[in-house]
Write a protein that holds these residues in place. Structure first.
Motif, PDB file in Angstrom:
ATOM      1  N   ILE A  33       0.733  -1.281  -0.059  1.00 34.91           N
ATOM      2  CA  ILE A  33       0.061   0.091  -0.150  1.00 34.91           C
ATOM      3  C   ILE A  33       0.838   1.272  -0.079  1.00 34.91           C
ATOM      4  O   ILE A  33       0.599   2.204  -0.629  1.00 34.91           O
ATOM      5  N   ILE A  37       1.304   4.121  -2.797  1.00 34.96           N
ATOM      6  CA  ILE A  37       0.961   5.602  -2.817  1.00 34.96           C
ATOM      7  C   ILE A  37       1.953   6.514  -3.063  1.00 34.96           C
ATOM      8  O   ILE A  37       1.841   7.453  -3.608  1.00 34.96           O
ATOM      9  N   VAL A  56      -4.263   1.378  -5.254  1.00 34.80           N
ATOM     10  CA  VAL A  56      -4.849   2.178  -4.048  1.00 34.80           C
ATOM     11  C   VAL A  56      -6.263   1.784  -3.579  1.00 34.80           C
ATOM     12  O   VAL A  56      -6.613   1.411  -2.818  1.00 34.80           O
ATOM     13  N   THR A  70      -3.945   3.234   4.563  1.00 37.14           N
ATOM     14  CA  THR A  70      -4.017   4.067   3.079  1.00 37.14           C
ATOM     15  C   THR A  70      -4.100   5.687   3.542  1.00 37.14           C
ATOM     16  O   THR A  70      -3.336   6.311   3.140  1.00 37.14           O
TER      17      THR A  70
END
Length: 340
Positions: A33, A37, A56, A70
């Motif tokens: 994750i 990002i 994502v 996240t």
């Protein structure tokens, strides 16, 4: 100079990736994750990494447990940056998170990062002010949208009278109108008007503007069906909302013209904005006048007239207030596959 900026940005992204691997290893976090990002919000000014952006969104749709990690990584990324490219990519990513069709983003409230005073770099520069202004205005809209989503998520409909439900609907309509006002203030200037990332963000905002206006129109039609049996407070509030919706319909058309001139793709493809029917305004004004005089007979006549008008309009495709359908549009392409 431009080459050195790209090299420096790439080195900073690579350094962030190395730190992410180390931190995730020590804390048993999700390195995939964080890596997605960082890549989706890179310093690279030449392209947008749609593949990692979609990853994502896929992680969020896959499990509610992925939402907080996240949000935490996005927040940390945006709080630290002084680069408008990273900030704008991060805001577009956050906008997409709100559109993932899951409930978790509706519980955020105030965003856990603040770009209301965003500045590019550590020194004053007139060259980047248009990008800084766009980032700040985009952030203001997403902050307000996040609060609106939280407000709507706390609206139970159980054990409420019809009058209370109508008041609740009127509050929701007013809230949506304020949100649309904020969105319509987002207008890129000068260098920002022709930038690829800004145009991509405006594509998302055009879709959002139609979605909000459509919800306002749908809500108005729903409330109008029952407002003629309500009291003075509800009727007066509905009239105010109708008057504002009339103005906003015009402003939305002007906003779309502005976006078309900029070269925003979705603005060129969207249908014509439908306007509020003036007869709705006139009927409400008459109803308020006679409700204040407590004339039940005249109120009944207005209600009967309204029902006849609606029955006629149901057979006339050109009459009445119409919602704008944008279901086939989305801010980002949906990909329900599990992320790579």
């Amino acid at each position: 100079m431009r080459l050195w900026k790209r090299v420096f940005g790439a080195l900073k992204d690579q350094n962030s990736l190395l730190k992410a691997r180390l931190v995730c290893h020590l804390t048993s976090g999700n390195p995939d994750i964080e890596k997605a990002i960082i890549k989706a919000t890179s310093h690279d000014e030449s392209y947008i990494d749609f593949r990692n952006t979609q990853s994502v969104f896929s992680w969020i749709r896959l499990s509610d447990e992925n939402f907080q990690p996240t949000l935490s990584v996005i927040s940390k990324r945006l709080e630290k940056t002084h680069n408008w490219v990273v900030a704008l990519k991060g805001l577009m990513l956050m906008h997409g998170v709100f559109c993932c069709k899951v409930s978790s983003p509706h519980t955020i409230g105030h965003l856990p990062f603040d770009l209301s005073n965003f500045k590019h770099g550590h020194s004053e520069s007139a060259k980047n002010w248009s990008f800084e202004a766009f980032v700040r205005s985009y952030y203001d809209f997403l902050e307000q949208k996040s609060m609106v989503l939280l407000h709507f998520s706390k609206q139970p409909n159980n054990n409420k009278t019809e009058e209370h439900l109508i008041l609740q609907d009127l509050v929701c309509l007013h809230t949506l109108q304020l949100l649309l006002d904020t969105l319509l203030q987002i207008k890129p200037r000068y260098a920002a008007k022709s930038n690829t990332f800004v145009l991509e963000a405006m594509d998302c905002l055009v879709v959002e503007s139609f979605d909000i206006y459509s919800r306002i129109c749908d809500g108005i039609m729903s409330v109008l069906a029952d407002i003629y049996s309500c009291g003075m407070t509800e009727t007066s509030t509905m009239l105010t909302i109708l008057e504002k919706a009339t103005v906003q319909g015009v402003k939305l058309s002007q906003y779309l013209d502005f976006c078309r001139q900029m070269g925003v793709n979705n603005a060129s493809e969207c249908p014509k904005t439908e306007q509020i029917d003036e007869t709705d305004l006139q009927d409400l004004e008459v109803l308020i006048e006679y409700t204040s005089d407590e004339s039940e007979e005249m109120k009944s006549l207005v209600m009967d007239k309204k029902m006849m008008t609606k029955a006629h309009e149901s057979n006339d495709s050109k009459g009445g207030l119409k919602a704008i359908i944008t279901n086939e549009w989305d801010v980002f392409d949906e990909d329900d596959k599990e992320p790579d």
